[in-house]
Design a protein around this motif. Structure first.
Motif, PDB file in Angstrom:
ATOM      1  N   ILE A 227       1.141   6.647   8.390  1.00 50.99           N
ATOM      2  CA  ILE A 227      -0.087   5.851   8.263  1.00 50.99           C
ATOM      3  C   ILE A 227      -1.205   6.568   8.998  1.00 50.99           C
ATOM      4  CG2 ILE A 227      -1.153   3.610   8.721  1.00 50.99           C
ATOM      5  CD1 ILE A 227       1.764   2.482   8.788  1.00 50.99           C
TER       6      ILE A 227
ATOM      7  N   VAL B 132      -7.701   3.679   1.610  1.00 53.69           N
ATOM      8  CA  VAL B 132      -6.856   2.476   1.575  1.00 53.69           C
ATOM      9  C   VAL B 132      -6.592   1.995   3.001  1.00 53.69           C
ATOM     10  CG1 VAL B 132      -4.569   1.581   0.970  1.00 53.69           C
ATOM     11  CG2 VAL B 132      -5.816   3.022  -0.646  1.00 53.69           C
ATOM     12  N   THR B 133      -6.301   2.940   3.903  1.00 55.16           N
ATOM     13  CA  THR B 133      -6.082   2.580   5.306  1.00 55.16           C
ATOM     14  C   THR B 133      -7.337   1.967   5.914  1.00 55.16           C
ATOM     15  OG1 THR B 133      -4.511   4.400   5.549  1.00 55.16           O
ATOM     16  CG2 THR B 133      -5.379   3.451   7.569  1.00 55.16           C
TER      17      THR B 133
ATOM     18  N   LEU C 110       2.309  -1.846   4.575  1.00 50.91           N
ATOM     19  CA  LEU C 110       1.990  -0.421   4.599  1.00 50.91           C
ATOM     20  C   LEU C 110       3.274   0.388   4.462  1.00 50.91           C
ATOM     21  CD1 LEU C 110      -0.561  -0.440   7.575  1.00 50.91           C
ATOM     22  CD2 LEU C 110      -0.936  -1.062   5.173  1.00 50.91           C
ATOM     23  N   THR C 111       3.374   1.142   3.373  1.00 50.12           N
ATOM     24  CA  THR C 111       4.535   1.990   3.158  1.00 50.12           C
ATOM     25  C   THR C 111       4.090   3.450   3.283  1.00 50.12           C
ATOM     26  OG1 THR C 111       4.299   2.201   0.746  1.00 50.12           O
ATOM     27  CG2 THR C 111       5.424   0.238   1.574  1.00 50.12           C
ATOM     28  N   SER C 112       5.048   4.344   3.226  1.00 47.90           N
ATOM     29  CA  SER C 112       4.729   5.758   3.437  1.00 47.90           C
ATOM     30  C   SER C 112       4.449   6.464   2.117  1.00 47.90           C
ATOM     31  CB  SER C 112       5.906   6.445   4.132  1.00 47.90           C
ATOM     32  OG  SER C 112       5.582   7.750   4.541  1.00 47.90           O
TER      33      SER C 112
ATOM     34  N   THR D 289       0.404   5.757   3.671  1.00 52.33           N
ATOM     35  CA  THR D 289      -0.821   4.978   3.488  1.00 52.33           C
ATOM     36  C   THR D 289      -1.924   5.701   4.252  1.00 52.33           C
ATOM     37  OG1 THR D 289       0.364   2.880   3.265  1.00 52.33           O
ATOM     38  CG2 THR D 289      -1.958   2.768   3.847  1.00 52.33           C
ATOM     39  N   THR D 290      -2.862   6.274   3.521  1.00 52.77           N
ATOM     40  CA  THR D 290      -3.879   7.112   4.167  1.00 52.77           C
ATOM     41  C   THR D 290      -5.247   6.892   3.518  1.00 52.77           C
ATOM     42  OG1 THR D 290      -3.453   8.984   2.680  1.00 52.77           O
ATOM     43  CG2 THR D 290      -2.149   8.889   4.694  1.00 52.77           C
TER      44      THR D 290
ATOM     45  N   CYS E 244       0.835  -1.209   0.000  1.00 51.28           N
ATOM     46  CA  CYS E 244       0.000   0.000   0.000  1.00 51.28           C
ATOM     47  C   CYS E 244       0.868   1.256   0.000  1.00 51.28           C
ATOM     48  CB  CYS E 244      -0.921   0.015   1.213  1.00 51.28           C
ATOM     49  SG  CYS E 244      -1.965  -1.447   1.373  1.00 51.28           S
ATOM     50  N   ALA E 245       0.521   2.190  -0.858  1.00 48.62           N
ATOM     51  CA  ALA E 245       1.135   3.526  -0.870  1.00 48.62           C
ATOM     52  C   ALA E 245       0.124   4.436  -1.550  1.00 48.62           C
ATOM     53  CB  ALA E 245       2.465   3.525  -1.617  1.00 48.62           C
ATOM     54  N   SER E 246      -0.663   5.159  -0.757  1.00 47.87           N
ATOM     55  CA  SER E 246      -1.800   5.853  -1.348  1.00 47.87           C
ATOM     56  C   SER E 246      -2.253   7.024  -0.498  1.00 47.87           C
ATOM     57  CB  SER E 246      -2.969   4.871  -1.527  1.00 47.87           C
ATOM     58  OG  SER E 246      -4.123   5.538  -2.002  1.00 47.87           O
TER      59      SER E 246
ATOM     60  N   GLY F  81      -6.106  -2.015   3.652  1.00 45.49           N
ATOM     61  CA  GLY F  81      -4.850  -1.809   4.362  1.00 45.49           C
ATOM     62  C   GLY F  81      -4.843  -2.380   5.768  1.00 45.49           C
TER      63      GLY F  81
END
Length: 334
Positions: free
Chosen positions: A286, A267-268, A259-261, A263-264, A220-222, A272
């Motif tokens: 996050i 998606v979270t 979860l990568t930076s 992730t918001t 995830c990166a969003s 996620g």
């Protein structure tokens, strides 16, 4: 403001000078042949500029800020493509070796953003990647009105810039010989925002993994749901979650989100956080809403670090914080 710009430019130039001496003028065992000669050329060119900048120091004392700013900016702009600036310590990383270092800052070890293609190359065994649904492209389903740039034009621009059709790549590959279904989101494509195509590609991947009884990984990166598609983007959260319910609860299969930076957003609050084991990278941002949005909405101060992976881990939000270097081996063992 000029003083700040002058200080910043001096910092950049001093970093270039010191870093070139230690990193570009390196021993022949690191680089050889044409690479060595090209690096020597780069080194001599930039060191030559640095020498000129020292000569300009006397001129700066007698000339206004205009000349010193333009000189420093010329040097900085000329060689900025050689470097990646760390967003944590503001150290400079030589781009030629940056990818081989897994996009980790050499000075402070901070995990900088990775493209989805680099992430796939890092995670999947060479020659085993089989992409899915590459021909799916976004449209403008609600004819989103924007006074800045039409939605279709933005999509075209990001497709040319990234070489991707959308903000996620999905496919099948092997992780240390184990077949896995994997989706990798790309923050470089409209902030990794989730529109109808992103949701559909992830859903199809989950359904394929369910049918073939494959373990599932989603990186995830969003920034969350894509506003240009309105409720259609919000519907993707429910659609993906429904597919995951069948995958996990009915078929008893194993899903790991990474979860990568950053992730918001949506998606979270959907896939996620639905993993059997949830992994985060160190210092990953996050959250659901960003710090500024929370403070403006609630009129309360959000403590620094309260949306960082380490703080959230101690609050029990996920299971593991795994650095990028051992991430592949840890994923295989899980």
């Amino acid at each position: 403001m000029n003083d700040t710009q002058y200080t910043w430019n001096n910092h950049i130039n001093s970093c270039i000078d010191s870093y070139l001496q230690s990193q570009i003028c390196i021993d022949s065992y690191i680089v050889s042949g044409s690479d060595n000669s090209s690096n020597n050329y780069i080194s001599s060119s930039i060191c030559g500029e640095s020498g000129n900048s020292s000569k300009n120091a006397d001129a700066r004392t007698s000339d206004p800020i205009i000349r010193e700013s333009s000189t420093d900016l010329d040097v900085t702009q000329k060689y900025r493509h050689l470097w990646v600036l760390c967003e944590n310590c503001y150290g400079l990383n030589y781009k030629k070796f940056f990818k081989s270092k897994m996009n980790l800052c050499k000075q402070c070890g901070y995990h900088l953003k990775m493209s989805s293609s680099d992430r796939i190359e890092l995670s999947i065994d060479p020659g085993t990647w089989e992409p899915m649904d590459e021909d799916m492209v976004p449209l403008d389903p609600i004819e989103f009105h924007s006074e800045e740039e039409p939605y279709k034009n933005r999509i075209d621009s990001y497709q040319r810039k990234t070489g991707l059709t959308e903000a996620v790549q999905t496919g099948i590959g092997q992780l240390d010989g184990i077949n896995v279904a994997i989706a990798v989101m790309d923050f470089q494509f409209m902030g990794g925002s989730m529109g109808s195509v992103v949701g559909e590609k992830i859903t199809r991947l989950i359904e394929y993994a369910t049918k073939e009884f494959l373990p599932l990984i989603i990186v995830c990166a969003s920034g969350g749901a894509r506003k240009q598609e309105g409720n259609l983007s919000l519907m993707q959260m429910a659609k993906i979650s429904s597919a995951l319910y069948d995958y996990q609860s009915n078929k008893k299969l194993f899903y790991v989100p990474i979860l990568t930076s950053p992730t918001t957003g949506g998606v979270t609050t959907s896939f996620g956080m639905l993993g059997d084991i949830i992994i985060a990278e160190p210092n990953a941002y996050i959250a659901f809403a960003g710090k500024r949005v929370i403070e403006q909405t609630l009129n309360k101060t959000v403590p620094d670090g309260s949306q960082a992976a380490e703080y959230l881990f101690h609050k029990g939000l996920f299971d593991l914080i795994v650095p990028r270097n051992p991430l592949k081996s840890v994923s295989r063992r899980i």
